[in-house]
Design an enzyme around this catalytic site. Structure first.
Site, short mmCIF file in Angstrom:
data_model
loop_
_atom_site.label_atom_id
_atom_site.label_comp_id
_atom_site.label_asym_id
_atom_site.label_seq_id
_atom_site.Cartn_x
_atom_site.Cartn_y
_atom_site.Cartn_z
N TYR A 38 0.85 -1.19 0.00
CA TYR A 38 0.00 0.00 0.00
C TYR A 38 0.88 1.24 0.00
O TYR A 38 1.56 1.52 0.99
CB TYR A 38 -0.92 -0.04 1.23
N LYS A 83 -1.62 -1.16 -3.95
CA LYS A 83 -2.60 -0.07 -3.95
C LYS A 83 -1.79 1.21 -4.07
O LYS A 83 -1.06 1.59 -3.15
CB LYS A 83 -3.42 -0.08 -2.66
#
Length: 296
Positions: A136, A164
């Site tokens: 992330y 992400k």
């Protein structure tokens, strides 16, 4: 057998009851509604889920509730980020034991680790679990930036298969795909439609908390049907809702929308505060304008 992660994944709110306790019954209803509305995957215990404001017992209850309610219908990734590598390993192992399909891990968010330290961090976690890791990247909250060049190094770690990408630089999607190739599947973190056009295979979305069907449809139009004009039209239609849950109001704004939709999302936990009355009234108008409703 591992599932392939693709599509729009809701980074879920954590509903609280009027006393401020985690509402697991409400969470189960919300989870089931998300799946029935056509969401492609779910991610509890991300930033939108206020994971840093929950006790470990509460986090366990949230993870278990979502996994058991989904019952294999869509992939579930659990947020297991922590400042201490050992703690992130422990949480990831626990998530795997609960039946999670993967974990989403933000870098340590205080110590500003170097690139070599970040590679070691993710390699250590990946070696401890058999489920995939979604890395992330959110420099605004993690205080480090996983640049495309660094992501290429992380992508070489067996198990670090997804990212992400939560900057406003859509060229990051292009560059990660160019540098890492098939070793890293990109999900947009803020820019959904734009990331799909650049080749992202998913979107970890906040707006899909309130509009899972339309957000999922934007992806399907681009990635599956190649109907870019229709997808852009749908995206622009829903842009006011997407923008309403952007920025610092992502938790309070989402909970406000859901409450006006008829779901008892509750209030954020401090230090987050509910929206001021004028902003809350604007959310109520959005719900009316878009005909948003929650029904089990």
């Amino acid at each position: 057998m591992q599932k392939t992660f693709r599509g729009v994944y809701t980074v879920m709110i954590t509903p609280l009851d009027p006393s401020g306790a985690v509402d697991l019954k409400g969470l189960a209803a919300f989870t089931d509604w998300q799946v029935k509305e056509g969401i492609h995957g779910l991610i509890p215990l991300g930033s939108t889920g206020e994971f840093l404001s929950l006790s470990e017992e509460e986090r366990d209850g949230v993870a278990r509730t979502v996994i058991e309610t989904v019952a294999g219908r869509v992939p579930v990734l659990i947020g297991t980020g922590a400042e201490d590598t050992r703690e992130s390993i422990r949480l990831s192992v626990k998530a795997e034991a609960m039946g999670a399909d993967g974990v989403m891990i933000i870098p340590p968010f205080y110590s500003t680790p170097t690139d070599d330290e970040l590679v070691h961090h993710y390699k250590s976690i990946a070696s401890a679990v058999a489920i995939p890791i979604m890395v992330y990247n959110n420099p605004a909250t993690a205080n480090v930036d996983l640049t495309p060049e660094l992501v290429k190094r992380i992508a070489e770690i067996d198990g670090c298969d997804y990212i992400k990408e939560s900057t406003l630089e859509v060229t990051r999607v292009r560059d990660i795909i160019r540098l890492a190739g098939d070793d890293m599947t990109v999900f947009g973190g803020i820019l959904g439609f734009e990331s799909f056009v650049m080749g992202a295979q998913g979107w970890v979305a906040v707006a899909s908390n309130v509009a899972p069907g339309p957000m999922a449809r934007i992806f399907e139009l681009v990635a599956n049907e190649k109907k870019f004009d229709e997808a852009r039209e749908l995206y622009l239609k829903w842009l006011p809702v997407i923008q309403a849950v952007g920025g610092q109001a992502y938790v309070a704004g989402t909970k406000s929308l859901l409450t006006h939709m008829g779901f008892g999302a509750g209030l954020p936990r401090p230090p987050r505060l509910p929206l001021p009355p004028a902003q809350d009234a604007a959310m109520k108008r959005l719900v009316a304008d878009f005909g948003l409703t929650f029904s089990v």
